[in-house]
Design an enzyme around this catalytic site. Structure first.
Site, PDB file in Angstrom:
ATOM      1  N   ARG A  62      -0.615   7.063   5.397  1.00  0.00           N
ATOM      2  CA  ARG A  62      -1.775   7.312   4.517  1.00  0.00           C
ATOM      3  C   ARG A  62      -2.792   8.260   5.149  1.00  0.00           C
ATOM      4  O   ARG A  62      -3.827   8.561   4.562  1.00  0.00           O
ATOM      5  CB  ARG A  62      -2.467   5.996   4.156  1.00  0.00           C
ATOM      6  CG  ARG A  62      -1.607   5.064   3.333  1.00  0.00           C
ATOM      7  CD  ARG A  62      -2.383   3.839   2.889  1.00  0.00           C
ATOM      8  NE  ARG A  62      -1.498   2.740   2.615  1.00  0.00           N
ATOM      9  CZ  ARG A  62      -0.864   2.519   1.456  1.00  0.00           C
ATOM     10  NH1 ARG A  62      -1.065   3.337   0.437  1.00  0.00           N
ATOM     11  NH2 ARG A  62      -0.054   1.496   1.303  1.00  0.00           N
TER      12      ARG A  62
ATOM     13  N   HIS B 218     -11.034   7.860  -2.269  1.00  0.00           N
ATOM     14  CA  HIS B 218     -10.172   6.721  -1.964  1.00  0.00           C
ATOM     15  C   HIS B 218     -11.033   5.484  -1.791  1.00  0.00           C
ATOM     16  O   HIS B 218     -12.029   5.506  -1.051  1.00  0.00           O
ATOM     17  CB  HIS B 218      -9.354   6.971  -0.700  1.00  0.00           C
ATOM     18  CG  HIS B 218      -8.417   8.121  -0.882  1.00  0.00           C
ATOM     19  ND1 HIS B 218      -7.309   8.039  -1.689  1.00  0.00           N
ATOM     20  CD2 HIS B 218      -8.462   9.392  -0.429  1.00  0.00           C
ATOM     21  CE1 HIS B 218      -6.699   9.213  -1.700  1.00  0.00           C
ATOM     22  NE2 HIS B 218      -7.387  10.059  -0.952  1.00  0.00           N
TER      23      HIS B 218
ATOM     24  N   ALA C  64      -1.158   7.049  -4.383  1.00  0.00           N
ATOM     25  CA  ALA C  64      -0.136   7.352  -3.374  1.00  0.00           C
ATOM     26  C   ALA C  64       0.335   8.808  -3.444  1.00  0.00           C
ATOM     27  O   ALA C  64       0.883   9.325  -2.457  1.00  0.00           O
ATOM     28  CB  ALA C  64       1.044   6.405  -3.522  1.00  0.00           C
TER      29      ALA C  64
ATOM     30  N   PRO D 140      -1.339   6.752  -9.684  1.00  0.00           N
ATOM     31  CA  PRO D 140      -0.457   5.616  -9.898  1.00  0.00           C
ATOM     32  C   PRO D 140      -0.985   4.298  -9.345  1.00  0.00           C
ATOM     33  O   PRO D 140      -1.578   4.255  -8.268  1.00  0.00           O
ATOM     34  CB  PRO D 140       0.835   6.021  -9.178  1.00  0.00           C
ATOM     35  CG  PRO D 140       0.432   7.107  -8.250  1.00  0.00           C
ATOM     36  CD  PRO D 140      -0.710   7.818  -8.898  1.00  0.00           C
ATOM     37  N   ASN D 141      -0.744   3.273 -10.144  1.00  0.00           N
ATOM     38  CA  ASN D 141      -1.033   1.861  -9.813  1.00  0.00           C
ATOM     39  C   ASN D 141      -2.509   1.510  -9.853  1.00  0.00           C
ATOM     40  O   ASN D 141      -2.861   0.335  -9.691  1.00  0.00           O
ATOM     41  CB  ASN D 141      -0.428   1.480  -8.440  1.00  0.00           C
ATOM     42  CG  ASN D 141       1.080   1.592  -8.456  1.00  0.00           C
ATOM     43  OD1 ASN D 141       1.733   1.073  -9.354  1.00  0.00           O
ATOM     44  ND2 ASN D 141       1.644   2.313  -7.506  1.00  0.00           N
TER      45      ASN D 141
ATOM     46  N   TYR E 250      -8.856  -3.515  -2.203  1.00  0.00           N
ATOM     47  CA  TYR E 250      -9.427  -2.671  -3.257  1.00  0.00           C
ATOM     48  C   TYR E 250     -10.595  -3.306  -4.032  1.00  0.00           C
ATOM     49  O   TYR E 250     -11.136  -2.666  -4.935  1.00  0.00           O
ATOM     50  CB  TYR E 250      -8.322  -2.270  -4.255  1.00  0.00           C
ATOM     51  CG  TYR E 250      -7.183  -1.504  -3.593  1.00  0.00           C
ATOM     52  CD1 TYR E 250      -7.403  -0.270  -2.993  1.00  0.00           C
ATOM     53  CD2 TYR E 250      -5.891  -2.026  -3.561  1.00  0.00           C
ATOM     54  CE1 TYR E 250      -6.374   0.433  -2.376  1.00  0.00           C
ATOM     55  CE2 TYR E 250      -4.847  -1.334  -2.947  1.00  0.00           C
ATOM     56  CZ  TYR E 250      -5.105  -0.112  -2.359  1.00  0.00           C
ATOM     57  OH  TYR E 250      -4.087   0.578  -1.749  1.00  0.00           O
TER      58      TYR E 250
HETATM   59  O1  CA2 Z   1      -7.671   3.713  -1.365  1.00  0.00           O
HETATM   60  C1  CA2 Z   1      -7.308   4.308  -2.378  1.00  0.00           C
HETATM   61  O2  CA2 Z   1      -8.054   4.535  -3.330  1.00  0.00           O
HETATM   62  C2  CA2 Z   1      -5.842   4.751  -2.506  1.00  0.00           C
HETATM   63  O3  CA2 Z   1      -5.824   6.009  -3.166  1.00  0.00           O
HETATM   64  C3  CA2 Z   1      -5.138   3.698  -3.331  1.00  0.00           C
HETATM   65  C4  CA2 Z   1      -3.637   3.933  -3.463  1.00  0.00           C
HETATM   66  C5  CA2 Z   1      -3.010   4.146  -2.093  1.00  0.00           C
HETATM   67  O4  CA2 Z   1      -1.638   4.470  -2.243  1.00  0.00           O
HETATM   68  C6  CA2 Z   1      -3.703   5.240  -1.309  1.00  0.00           C
HETATM   69  O5  CA2 Z   1      -3.100   5.345  -0.038  1.00  0.00           O
HETATM   70  C7  CA2 Z   1      -5.180   4.936  -1.154  1.00  0.00           C
HETATM   71  C8  CA2 Z   1      -2.970   2.746  -4.119  1.00  0.00           C
HETATM   72  C9  CA2 Z   1      -3.491   2.411  -5.477  1.00  0.00           C
HETATM   73  C10 CA2 Z   1      -2.878   1.130  -5.905  1.00  0.00           C
HETATM   74  O6  CA2 Z   1      -3.905   0.293  -6.354  1.00  0.00           O
HETATM   75  C11 CA2 Z   1      -3.645  -1.022  -6.476  1.00  0.00           C
HETATM   76  C12 CA2 Z   1      -4.695  -1.813  -6.872  1.00  0.00           C
HETATM   77  C13 CA2 Z   1      -4.505  -3.152  -6.988  1.00  0.00           C
HETATM   78  C14 CA2 Z   1      -3.271  -3.724  -6.732  1.00  0.00           C
HETATM   79  C15 CA2 Z   1      -2.223  -2.925  -6.338  1.00  0.00           C
HETATM   80  C16 CA2 Z   1      -2.414  -1.571  -6.224  1.00  0.00           C
END
Ligand code: CA2
Length: 150
Positions: A116, A105, A82, A10-11, A23
């Site tokens: 997390r 991640h 998440a 997701p996201n 990110y």
């Molecule tokens: O660090 C990672 O790759 C995560 O899997 C990213 C997830 C987060 O919930 C994990 O704890 C760690 C979130 C992905 C959301 O990605 C976004 C990218 C740009 C803007 C908003 C969200």
């Protein structure tokens, strides 16, 4: 030719559009290009997917299990987003379908909020890449190939 599935939760469709400090600036389309280029170097194809829905991700893991048994897929590089921190369903799917998964991640989840720090995916992953930015996907693919490719 065999395939590597790269699965995103997701996201992650928002990658590159918001939170660049966390990110980076690359979009998910950029990540797909990076993964495809790496796959081609090793004589593999990429099956690149993203879903915001837990059940769709469970179905993708089940499908991966079938493809592996048919000799058509090597394994899965998986950023569960998440759902990493919440999903017993994804944990059970990976175990049940016997899918070799490398958990990726982008951010260093261990340097972030305490919620997390726990992953339901890590105990059933063959390897984990954390905090290496989007390059982590390529490193995850290399790890999967190193462990599993004949
Ligand atoms: O660090 C990672 O790759 C995560 O899997 C990213 C997830 C987060 O919930 C994990 O704890 C760690 C979130 C992905 C959301 O990605 C976004 C990218 C740009 C803007 C908003 C969200």
């Amino acid at each position: 030719m065999s395939t590597i599935m790269v699965l995103n939760g997701p996201n992650l469709n928002l990658l590159g559009q918001r939170e660049p400090d966390q990110y980076g600036h690359e979009t998910l389309a950029d990540v797909e290009v990076m993964c495809r280029e790496e796959a081609v170097k090793h004589g593999y194809e990429i099956d690149f997917r993203q879903s915001n829905h837990e059940g769709v991700l469970v179905d993708a893991i089940h499908e991966a299990g079938q493809l592996i048994k048919a000799g058509k897929l090597l394994g899965v590089v998986f950023n569960p987003g998440a759902y990493t921190h919440t999903s017993i369903a994804l944990h059970d799917a990976i175990k049940g379908a016997e899918v070799p998964v490398v958990e990726v991640h982008i951010s260093n989840v261990h340097a972030r909020e305490a919620f997390r720090h726990h992953s339901y995916i890590s105990p059933c992953a063959i390897g984990i890449v954390v905090g290496m930015g989007v390059q982590g996907y390529v490193l995850g693919m290399q790890g999967l190939l190193h462990k599993l490719a004949k």
